[in-house]
Write a protein that holds these residues in place. Structure first.
Motif, PDB file in Angstrom:
ATOM      1  N   GLN A  12      -2.410   3.543   2.797  1.00 50.14           N
ATOM      2  CA  GLN A  12      -2.177   4.144   1.493  1.00 50.14           C
ATOM      3  C   GLN A  12      -3.233   3.623   0.525  1.00 50.14           C
ATOM      4  O   GLN A  12      -3.349   2.415   0.327  1.00 50.14           O
ATOM      5  CB  GLN A  12      -0.778   3.741   1.021  1.00 50.14           C
ATOM      6  N   GLU A  27      -3.640   9.179   1.424  1.00 50.01           N
ATOM      7  CA  GLU A  27      -2.953   8.377   2.428  1.00 50.01           C
ATOM      8  C   GLU A  27      -3.297   8.928   3.806  1.00 50.01           C
ATOM      9  O   GLU A  27      -3.719  10.071   3.957  1.00 50.01           O
ATOM     10  CB  GLU A  27      -1.440   8.331   2.192  1.00 50.01           C
ATOM     11  N   SER A  78      -5.793  -0.443  -4.995  1.00 51.26           N
ATOM     12  CA  SER A  78      -4.917  -0.970  -3.953  1.00 51.26           C
ATOM     13  C   SER A  78      -5.116  -0.224  -2.646  1.00 51.26           C
ATOM     14  O   SER A  78      -5.240   1.000  -2.625  1.00 51.26           O
ATOM     15  CB  SER A  78      -3.470  -0.841  -4.445  1.00 51.26           C
ATOM     16  N   GLN A 100      -3.152  -0.266   1.023  1.00 54.80           N
ATOM     17  CA  GLN A 100      -2.025  -0.852   1.750  1.00 54.80           C
ATOM     18  C   GLN A 100      -2.014  -0.348   3.183  1.00 54.80           C
ATOM     19  O   GLN A 100      -2.072   0.843   3.422  1.00 54.80           O
ATOM     20  CB  GLN A 100      -0.711  -0.498   1.066  1.00 54.80           C
ATOM     21  N   GLY A 122       2.168  -0.933   4.253  1.00 53.79           N
ATOM     22  CA  GLY A 122       2.804  -1.557   3.092  1.00 53.79           C
ATOM     23  C   GLY A 122       2.254  -2.916   2.710  1.00 53.79           C
ATOM     24  O   GLY A 122       2.672  -3.506   1.730  1.00 53.79           O
ATOM     25  N   LYS A 123       1.293  -3.444   3.490  1.00 60.89           N
ATOM     26  CA  LYS A 123       0.734  -4.761   3.165  1.00 60.89           C
ATOM     27  C   LYS A 123      -0.546  -4.573   2.361  1.00 60.89           C
ATOM     28  O   LYS A 123      -1.448  -3.860   2.791  1.00 60.89           O
ATOM     29  CB  LYS A 123       0.442  -5.501   4.467  1.00 60.89           C
ATOM     30  N   GLU A 124      -0.588  -5.211   1.197  1.00 61.82           N
ATOM     31  CA  GLU A 124      -1.754  -5.054   0.328  1.00 61.82           C
ATOM     32  C   GLU A 124      -2.981  -5.752   0.938  1.00 61.82           C
ATOM     33  O   GLU A 124      -2.903  -6.910   1.348  1.00 61.82           O
ATOM     34  CB  GLU A 124      -1.420  -5.665  -1.042  1.00 61.82           C
ATOM     35  N   LEU A 125      -4.098  -5.035   0.983  1.00 61.89           N
ATOM     36  CA  LEU A 125      -5.303  -5.616   1.577  1.00 61.89           C
ATOM     37  C   LEU A 125      -6.250  -6.205   0.535  1.00 61.89           C
ATOM     38  O   LEU A 125      -7.061  -7.067   0.841  1.00 61.89           O
ATOM     39  CB  LEU A 125      -6.071  -4.567   2.382  1.00 61.89           C
ATOM     40  N   ASN A 126      -6.164  -5.690  -0.690  1.00 55.56           N
ATOM     41  CA  ASN A 126      -7.106  -6.155  -1.711  1.00 55.56           C
ATOM     42  C   ASN A 126      -6.885  -7.639  -1.988  1.00 55.56           C
ATOM     43  O   ASN A 126      -5.781  -8.066  -2.263  1.00 55.56           O
ATOM     44  CB  ASN A 126      -6.914  -5.346  -3.000  1.00 55.56           C
TER      45      ASN A 126
END
Lengths: 581, 308
Positions: free
Chosen positions: A283, A313, A346, A348, A351-355
């Motif tokens: 996303q 997405e 952002s 994701q 659902g895990k944020e990569l930034n």
């Protein structure tokens, strides 16, 4: 059309070219024959290694030292050029036979102005005064539709874009009104809209000056667009020679049929499979990438807004195409998603944020998101064998012992249709297509969920390209992979992608299902882009005249603190969004 | 442009500060004692101590160095221990001959180096290429003092083509300058050769030939200027190496220049002269590099010094 009774202006008979000397010599062109008549266009089509470029250099007498004409004759207006003294050839080159090359970026002398280089050609062949020289150079630049001619004459090549440089090359080749113009892949290095401009320009000049055109190309779309007569070459042999209509409607040789079948044709793909119910894997929200530009002491620093507020997405098992011309920010987007450069916004993954990830966490994420690059020749370390290359991710992430690594690499190689014993060989022992398979195997090593393919098939010949696309498709289904497929080639994107996002000036201007976006484009830029794609179909000759007008991209360099206005989208329906305003 | 030059001058001053510091420190740590050298073998310890105090050699290192720097800012390089005259005067008197020899030497270096490099590149892999590259290898690796003596022996003593040495007219200049030129040209001929070979394979050379230009014109107008670009910064760097050669060649040929002065000063542990000469050479090197950087954008329009 047929000029059977008149004399050909350029005639090549039984031309054979050898590379190397003595026992180690190898034949690269085998008994090539064709006739080029006045005012006609002859295309030599073929994939890499077919000997088409060497044939054109042989006509000019510009073969490299280790290459020589073994037999055959090349006659220009009845004069034989093979074995003609160098002085005589020099008088012919540039004056009677002009030539343009593939790489406009490197084909002009970087230390001389455009004006100097143009006038140099003229001065060599025609005794003119300074005023007349300048006048002729100016006129020629005007006839290749160069904007701001006076300024261009004073500029150096590095100050011009690729399309502009190719116009200078054409102007330089046409200056002395040559009877024959040889164009060796003149548009391969250019964007589609620029390609369309250059092709249109060559057609125009051909009409005005009555030049015969010998065009070397690998692109069947360009062939259909330009040719009167076509020679298809493969590994130095002539597979087929026919008028263009006959070649496309009733190809005789097996090779031609195979080649034509492999060419992706825009507008032939049907509805894509439905993946809209699948879970979202990746996303992206408000992704922006900016590069600082250092200015002088007393000027404010600026920024390049390479990517501006991207939202999209990617679902499981989905392929999203990111298309656009060079400089639109598509590759930068790919690198940002890989966390290879700093960005805002952002991203994701499940659902895990990569930034903002660092170190071990970032490494853990890289397991799930991998990349396949454009140039398979540059993407593999030449000092490592395939086991080391493909096994490297396994070593870094899992510290797998050698025996297990070997096993896994063999399995991976099998998945990309390569024999397991390939692992003990080195990259230079493989062809471009095989190397790209190796790159794909390397990307697959850790069972990623997302693969970013940055122009992964652009450097490959069409037949190889078709195979690699098929492989990618097969792997996607097998491993439920998601692809972000970055490409400039609309037809390839149509063939493989579920959805397409069109990028322009760092922003997405249109996104939606591939059939919606490519068959019913709404944004003016998408329309322009699609109208520039040459079709490998003789009944669909395109009129590129509308494209000849320069379409200035807005400069991405902005002052510090500049915020782009928020991009608004209009919903066309069915998940098809178009930027407005 | 102005910003670029002033920034570069700022850097240069820092470099000079570093050079004087390191030279001074090295000489300070040297086991040789200048006071004893001046006093002679038979002097009593009291005399030696007196001389040491007189010269300020009994002060701690930082104080000696600070004094030196203070004088340097005022343009005073100190006084020679041995010759008892200001170092600036000593160097000033020898500057002109050294500059003459340098100009002629670097001129020969470039002339020989570039022409041999061009010939080797155009005749690549022929016997001429191999012979020239072997020669350049000898030139690069030959010890300068031996080569200089051999040249002197053959051309001045045996063949009597040149005077035996000393300073004077053009005929005096020729042999030492040629010695420096021949020895130094090896670097350039190798660089020009590889740079030429690279440029010969560039696409724009093919374009130039496709225009119907003659071979001579292609080489002189298209290949050479592009091949020369990477050589220009080399000249700036080479001045440092060249200074070393100058010391040897001037001593062998009896050329009354800075190199000879250095040679004598080193033998007599004349610290102010050594540091002075080192500083002057550092200035020459820094200036040489600055000039090279300013010349490049003039040859290659792609390089914009405003961005550096």
């Amino acid at each position: 059309m047929s000029n059977g009774t008149s004399q050909p202006i350029l005639s090549v008979q039984q031309l054979s070219i050898d590379v190397g000397m003595g026992a180690s010599s190898r034949r690269v062109v085998d008994h090539l024959s064709f006739d080029l008549f006045a005012g006609q266009t002859l295309c030599i089509a073929g994939e890499s290694g077919s000997g088409k470029s060497l044939s054109s250099l042989a006509i000019m007498g510009l073969l490299p030292k280790a290459v020589r004409v073994a037999e055959g004759a090349i006659s220009f207006e009845g004069r034989d050029l093979v074995g003609a003294p160098e002085r005589e050839l020099q008088r012919l080159r540039g004056k009677q036979i002009g030539m343009i090359f593939q790489e406009p970026m490197t084909s002009l002398n970087p230390l001389m102005t455009v004006g100097q280089q143009l006038q140099e050609t003229l001065r060599r062949h025609e005794p003119l005064g300074r005023q007349a020289l300048r006048q002729r150079a100016r006129e020629m630049l005007e006839s290749v539709r160069m904007p701001q001619v006076e300024k261009r004459l004073q500029q150096y090549p590095h100050e011009l874009s690729g399309g502009m440089r190719q116009r200078v090359m054409i102007a330089m080749a046409m200056l002395c009104r040559p009877k024959v113009l040889i164009a060796d892949e003149p548009t391969t290095a250019l964007d589609v809209t620029i390609q369309a401009q250059i092709l249109e320009l060559m057609r125009e000049l051909q009409q005005v000056y009555g030049t015969s055109l010998l065009m070397i190309t690998h692109d069947m779309g360009v062939v259909a667009e330009m040719a009167d007569q076509v020679v298809v070459m493969n590994h130095g042999r002539t597979e087929e020679q026919a008028p263009v209509r006959q070649l496309f409607t009733q190809p005789q040789a097996d090779y031609t049929r195979k080649l034509l079948a492999a060419v992706p044709v825009l507008g032939t793909a049907g509805q894509p499979g439905d993946v809209s119910q699948q879970p979202v894997v990746l996303q992206v929200r408000d992704l922006s990438v900016r590069f600082p530009v250092r200015m002088g002491w007393f000027e404010e620093d600026k920024q390049v807004h390479a990517v501006e507020g991207l939202n999209f997405e990617l679902r499981q098992g989905e392929t999203l195409g990111l298309v656009g011309e060079s400089g639109c920010g598509k590759s930068t987007t790919g690198k940002a998603l890989m966390n290879m450069l700093a960005y805002q916004g952002s991203v994701q993954l499940f659902g895990k944020e990569l930034n903002g990830l660092h170190g071990a966490e970032l490494q853990a994420v890289r397991r799930d998101i991998q990349m396949v690059f454009q140039d398979p020749y540059a993407a593999l370390n030449p000092r490592k064998n395939i086991l080391e290359l493909v096994g490297e991710p396994l070593l870094i992430h899992d510290q797998l012992p050698r025996a297990q690594r070997q096993e896994r690499v063999a399995e991976l190689l099998r998945q990309v249709d390569m024999p397991a014993d390939a692992m003990y060989r080195y990259p230079h022992q493989f062809s471009g297509g095989q190397r790209q398979r190796i790159c794909i195997a390397r990307a697959l090593a850790l069972n990623p969920k997302v693969i970013i393919a940055d122009e992964s098939v652009s450097a490959l010949d069409v037949s190889v390209q078709a195979q690699v696309l098929e492989l990618l498709e097969h792997l996607r289904k097998q491993h439920r992979l998601s692809y972000l497929f970055i490409s400039h080639d609309m037809a390839v994107v149509e063939r493989i992608c579920h959805r397409v996002a069109v990028m322009y000036g760092g922003q997405i201007v249109e996104i939606g299902r591939r059939d919606h976006v490519l068959h019913n484009p709404q944004h003016p830029y998408t329309k322009r882009l699609l109208s520039a794609v040459p079709m490998p179909d003789v009944d669909q000759k395109r009129d590129f005249k509308a494209l000849l007008q320069e379409f200035e991209q807005p400069s991405p360099i902005k002052g510090k603190g500049f915020e782009a206005p928020l991009q608004k989208f209009h919903d066309v329906g069915g998940g098809h969004w178009v930027a407005v305003g | 442009m102005l910003a670029f030059i002033s920034r570069r001058i700022g850097y240069s001053l820092l470099i000079l500060l570093g050079v004087t510091f390191i030279t001074y420190l090295l000489l300070f740590m040297l086991p040789a004692d200048p006071a004893r050298q001046i006093a002679g073998r038979s002097a009593t310890p009291e005399v030696v101590a007196g001389i040491r105090m007189q010269l300020g050699l009994d002060l701690p290192f930082y104080q000696q160095y600070a004094n030196y720097l203070g004088n340097l800012v005022q343009g005073d390089l100190g006084r020679s221990y041995i010759q008892r005259s200001p170092v600036t005067e000593l160097i000033g008197a020898r500057l002109r001959p050294s500059l003459e020899l340098m100009a002629a030497g670097i001129g020969f270096e470039l002339l020989i180096g570039i022409s041999l490099g061009v010939i080797a590149a155009l005749r690549r892999d022929s016997w001429a290429d191999k012979a020239l590259m072997a020669l350049s290898f000898i030139g690069v690796s030959a010890p300068q003092f031996i080569a200089a003596m051999l040249f002197l022996y053959f051309f001045a003593v045996q063949l009597d083509w040149f005077p035996m040495g000393g300073y004077g007219g053009f005929e005096h200049l020729l042999l030492p300058a040629l010695t420096l030129g021949i020895l130094g040209s090896g670097w350039y001929s190798r660089m020009v050769r590889s740079s030429m070979i690279e440029v010969l394979h560039q696409d724009f050379i093919r374009t130039a030939r496709a225009k119907g230009l003659s071979r001579v014109r292609v080489v002189l107008r298209h290949v050479l200027p592009n091949a020369i670009v990477p050589v220009i910064p080399m000249i700036g760097i080479d001045i440092g190496i060249f200074m070393g050669g100058l010391v040897v060649v001037e001593s062998v040929f009896g050329w009354p220049g800075i190199g000879q002065l250095t040679w004598q000063a080193i033998q007599q542990v004349d610290i102010p002269v050594i540091v002075g000469v080192t500083t002057v050479s550092a200035v020459a090197i820094v200036l040489g590099n600055l000039v090279a950087d300013l010349v490049i954008p003039w040859v290659d329009p792609r390089i914009d010094i405003k961005k550096h």
